[in-house]
Scaffold this motif. Structure first.
Motif, PDB file in Angstrom:
ATOM      1  N   GLN B  12       0.841  -1.195   0.000  1.00 43.06           N
ATOM      2  CA  GLN B  12       0.000   0.000   0.000  1.00 43.06           C
ATOM      3  C   GLN B  12       0.874   1.242   0.000  1.00 43.06           C
ATOM      4  O   GLN B  12       1.814   1.337   0.779  1.00 43.06           O
ATOM      5  CB  GLN B  12      -0.899   0.014   1.239  1.00 43.06           C
ATOM      6  CG  GLN B  12      -1.858  -1.162   1.340  1.00 43.06           C
ATOM      7  CD  GLN B  12      -2.970  -1.111   0.310  1.00 43.06           C
ATOM      8  OE1 GLN B  12      -3.363  -0.039  -0.128  1.00 43.06           O
ATOM      9  NE2 GLN B  12      -3.466  -2.267  -0.093  1.00 43.06           N
ATOM     10  N   HIS B  13       0.563   2.150  -0.867  1.00 35.78           N
ATOM     11  CA  HIS B  13       1.301   3.399  -0.886  1.00 35.78           C
ATOM     12  C   HIS B  13       0.294   4.535  -0.825  1.00 35.78           C
ATOM     13  O   HIS B  13      -0.711   4.517  -1.523  1.00 35.78           O
ATOM     14  CB  HIS B  13       2.121   3.513  -2.170  1.00 35.78           C
ATOM     15  CG  HIS B  13       2.894   4.786  -2.275  1.00 35.78           C
ATOM     16  ND1 HIS B  13       4.092   4.974  -1.634  1.00 35.78           N
ATOM     17  CD2 HIS B  13       2.631   5.944  -2.931  1.00 35.78           C
ATOM     18  CE1 HIS B  13       4.541   6.202  -1.895  1.00 35.78           C
ATOM     19  NE2 HIS B  13       3.672   6.806  -2.686  1.00 35.78           N
ATOM     20  N   ARG B  14       0.563   5.522   0.030  1.00 36.28           N
ATOM     21  CA  ARG B  14      -0.340   6.658   0.116  1.00 36.28           C
ATOM     22  C   ARG B  14       0.473   7.937   0.126  1.00 36.28           C
ATOM     23  O   ARG B  14       1.506   8.025   0.789  1.00 36.28           O
ATOM     24  CB  ARG B  14      -1.165   6.577   1.400  1.00 36.28           C
ATOM     25  CG  ARG B  14      -2.040   7.787   1.546  1.00 36.28           C
ATOM     26  CD  ARG B  14      -2.936   7.735   2.754  1.00 36.28           C
ATOM     27  NE  ARG B  14      -3.601   9.033   2.831  1.00 36.28           N
ATOM     28  CZ  ARG B  14      -4.838   9.223   3.208  1.00 36.28           C
ATOM     29  NH1 ARG B  14      -5.568   8.205   3.575  1.00 36.28           N
ATOM     30  NH2 ARG B  14      -5.358  10.429   3.233  1.00 36.28           N
ATOM     31  N   ALA B  15       0.018   8.932  -0.616  1.00 41.57           N
ATOM     32  CA  ALA B  15       0.695  10.226  -0.605  1.00 41.57           C
ATOM     33  C   ALA B  15      -0.349  11.324  -0.573  1.00 41.57           C
ATOM     34  O   ALA B  15      -1.386  11.225  -1.218  1.00 41.57           O
ATOM     35  CB  ALA B  15       1.567  10.372  -1.846  1.00 41.57           C
ATOM     36  N   ASP B  16      -0.083  12.355   0.213  1.00 42.99           N
ATOM     37  CA  ASP B  16      -1.000  13.496   0.341  1.00 42.99           C
ATOM     38  C   ASP B  16      -0.250  14.774   0.047  1.00 42.99           C
ATOM     39  O   ASP B  16       0.843  14.978   0.565  1.00 42.99           O
ATOM     40  CB  ASP B  16      -1.550  13.575   1.766  1.00 42.99           C
ATOM     41  CG  ASP B  16      -2.509  12.437   2.053  1.00 42.99           C
ATOM     42  OD1 ASP B  16      -2.059  11.443   2.631  1.00 42.99           O
ATOM     43  OD2 ASP B  16      -3.679  12.544   1.669  1.00 42.99           O
ATOM     44  N   GLU B  26      -4.890  13.396  -2.895  1.00 42.59           N
ATOM     45  CA  GLU B  26      -4.636  12.157  -2.167  1.00 42.59           C
ATOM     46  C   GLU B  26      -4.476  11.035  -3.191  1.00 42.59           C
ATOM     47  O   GLU B  26      -5.288  10.900  -4.092  1.00 42.59           O
ATOM     48  CB  GLU B  26      -5.842  11.882  -1.256  1.00 42.59           C
ATOM     49  CG  GLU B  26      -5.847  10.547  -0.556  1.00 42.59           C
ATOM     50  CD  GLU B  26      -7.197  10.301   0.154  1.00 42.59           C
ATOM     51  OE1 GLU B  26      -7.871  11.273   0.556  1.00 42.59           O
ATOM     52  OE2 GLU B  26      -7.577   9.133   0.261  1.00 42.59           O
ATOM     53  N   GLN B  28      -3.781   6.872  -3.402  1.00 45.55           N
ATOM     54  CA  GLN B  28      -3.612   5.593  -2.714  1.00 45.55           C
ATOM     55  C   GLN B  28      -3.444   4.510  -3.775  1.00 45.55           C
ATOM     56  O   GLN B  28      -4.223   4.448  -4.721  1.00 45.55           O
ATOM     57  CB  GLN B  28      -4.817   5.282  -1.827  1.00 45.55           C
ATOM     58  CG  GLN B  28      -5.000   6.277  -0.692  1.00 45.55           C
ATOM     59  CD  GLN B  28      -5.895   5.725   0.420  1.00 45.55           C
ATOM     60  OE1 GLN B  28      -5.721   4.606   0.873  1.00 45.55           O
ATOM     61  NE2 GLN B  28      -6.857   6.523   0.849  1.00 45.55           N
ATOM     62  N   GLU B  41       2.926   7.784  -8.046  1.00 49.84           N
ATOM     63  CA  GLU B  41       2.926   9.141  -7.496  1.00 49.84           C
ATOM     64  C   GLU B  41       3.631  10.118  -8.449  1.00 49.84           C
ATOM     65  O   GLU B  41       3.096  11.186  -8.765  1.00 49.84           O
ATOM     66  CB  GLU B  41       3.623   9.117  -6.132  1.00 49.84           C
ATOM     67  CG  GLU B  41       3.544  10.424  -5.370  1.00 49.84           C
ATOM     68  CD  GLU B  41       4.246  10.341  -4.016  1.00 49.84           C
ATOM     69  OE1 GLU B  41       4.348   9.226  -3.447  1.00 49.84           O
ATOM     70  OE2 GLU B  41       4.697  11.390  -3.537  1.00 49.84           O
TER      71      GLU B  41
END
Lengths: 198, 315
Positions: B12-16, B26, B28, B41
């Motif tokens: 899982q990769h998340r960037a804000d 956002e 995901q 990203e």
């Protein structure tokens, strides 16, 4: 936990204690409040609102810092997390110790979301960097807390980057108040308001 | 939720981000490789930069703004601009002018009034008039209107769609969620649990009005509760009703679910100026469109397609 960790933790505590007293901006009104009705429960006609603005450079995007907004009681025990932003990587969330104070002894509060289901919020277009949180007087278990003295913490950090902490002591009873909390390199500014519920 | 045996452990990769298209972003990603999330990203940010250069109303040198300086001549345009302009014109007709990008003319006047301008400029918009003509095969667009336009109510959805497209092209990506300032789209395995913000309580941690399981669909929300104008001490929505040329007052918030974020964005804009019943009827022209409306008194309305995707309230 080894002893060097223990030491750094203690020294951090004392730095924090300094910060807390330095950031005090509502001292006379709030601190002099009598402890009358100390065992009274939080008055549910009220709520506390915390607005924060993430520092952005005009016209440029910035990665949102890791951040946590939470409350501690007068003994320094964390009672309610209003917000927690972390970055996820690899398998699942990386609960980064960069949010040092929040992380201290909060492993128990971790919530693991199901791997398949991601959570998100739909809303009218927000203004960049502006976030609001409210506190209904309940702790993380959903129980109303007592009236009394609490400390609001707004912690922001970046991996391999800066670490910032805003702390504000608050006297929670039945008197409304509003205070501006000084900003820092990550959080441009923050306000806290104790008010009648809308 | 899907449950194949071997597929429990997606990376899982998340960037804000803040300050993307004037709002938040956002990302995901669920993938089978350690590096795919980062790559998504990077590609998403690059795609946003590219499209902002086409659609931005704030950048004087965006393709759209340069094109707006022309009138009555067929100008060569990018395929992206041609497509979005063409869709805008089509939805204007289909919605009888409820979708009208030239309401930007009113926005400009109200922005001046909010800054203290006393004069009341008269803006004469005719929603039945074509705003422009697009030749899709030839990739040219002829601007007909005299009024300034903004593609904000359609371009953001289009950009979300494009971000999802570039993300799913990255190898080993199985699941993507892109959310730009509250407009979002899910693609791939599993689902996104989407909380719909309460227009009366803007706090991030407040109880959502409802939650919806969104799988391989998009959702957009329109409402005057986050942005607006204050004129003579009174707050008005930033959304204009093309029928009476005034800030929209019929609803507080509208969310629409559609196959693409662009369509969801357009539908939310249209339903944002109609009465709740009219809006739901408009959404029901297409079976797969979900609609959720918060009326001006706070009453909630939903159509069947929305109800089917709703998850039980967690209280």
């Amino acid at each position: 936990m080894n002893s060097s960790d223990e030491t750094s933790r203690l020294s951090r505590r004392s730095i924090l204690a300094g910060l807390v007293s330095a950031v005090f901006s509502l001292p006379s009104v709030l601190a002099l409040a009598t402890t009358r009705g100390a065992s009274k429960k939080f008055d549910t006609r009220f709520e506390m609102a915390v607005d924060i603005e993430i520092a952005t450079q005009n016209g440029f995007r910035v990665r949102r810092p890791y951040a946590a907004v939470w409350l501690e009681d007068s003994t320094g025990k964390a009672i309610r997390t209003l917000s927690l932003w972390v970055q996820t990587g690899r398998r699942g969330p990386r609960w980064i110790p960069d949010l040092r104070r929040w992380f201290r002894d909060e492993q128990a509060r971790m919530q693991t979301d199901g791997g398949d289901l991601v959570n998100t919020v739909a809303s009218a277009t927000r203004e960049a960097g502006r976030y609001s949180f409210t506190w209904d007087g309940k702790n993380d278990k959903g129980k109303l807390v007592d009236q009394g003295e609490y400390t609001l913490y707004i912690e922001a950090a970046r991996q391999h980057g800066t670490y910032q902490l805003i702390a504000q002591k608050l006297r929670i009873d039945t008197r409304p108040f509003k205070a501006e909390l000084g900003g820092n390199i990550e959080i441009k500014g923050a306000t806290v308001e104790f008010r009648k519920r809308k | 939720m899907m449950a194949f045996g071997r597929r429990k452990t997606l990376y899982q990769h998340r960037a804000d981000y803040e300050g993307v298209l004037g709002t938040s972003l956002e990302i995901q990603v669920g993938s089978r490789s350690k590096t795919a999330g980062r790559e998504v990203e990077d590609q998403v940010l690059a795609e946003i930069d590219r499209l902002e250069g086409i659609f931005s109303v704030y950048r004087a040198d965006s393709e759209f703004n340069l094109w707006q300086a022309t009138r009555s001549v067929a100008v060569p345009v990018s395929s992206e601009l041609a497509f979005v302009l063409s869709e805008s014109e089509q939805w204007r007709t289909e919605s009888n002018g409820a979708f009208l990008p030239v309401v930007e003319a009113l926005t400009k006047v109200w922005r001046e009034r909010a800054l203290g301008a006393l004069h009341d400029k008269l803006v004469d918009l005719d929603p039945s008039q074509p705003m422009w003509e697009v030749d899709l095969p030839a990739l040219t667009a002829t601007r007909l209107t005299e009024h300034p336009a903004s593609l904000n109510a359609i371009a953001k959805g289009f950009i979300v769609d494009r971000c999802v497209e570039v993300a799913r092209e990255v190898e080993s990506v199985k699941q993507v969620l892109i959310n730009i300032g509250g407009d979002l789209r899910h693609w791939g395995v599993g689902a996104a649990q989407v909380a719909v913000a309460n227009p009366n309580d803007g706090a991030e941690n407040s109880q959502p009005l409802c939650t919806v399981n969104l799988s391989n669909k998009a959702m957009a929300t329109s409402g005057g509760y986050r942005r607006g104008f204050t004129v003579d001490g009174q707050r008005h929505s930033h959304i204009f009703d093309p029928v009476n040329m005034k800030p929209a007052i019929n609803v507080k918030s509208v969310s629409c679910i559609a196959k693409t974020a662009m369509e969801a964005d357009i539908l939310a804009t249209i339903l944002g100026v109609l009465l709740p019943e009219e809006g739901l009827a408009f959404a029901d022209r297409n079976d797969s469109v979900g609609a959720f409306v918060v009326g001006k008194t706070g009453n909630c309305y939903q159509n069947k397609a929305w109800e089917e995707l709703r998850t039980p309230n967690r209280t």
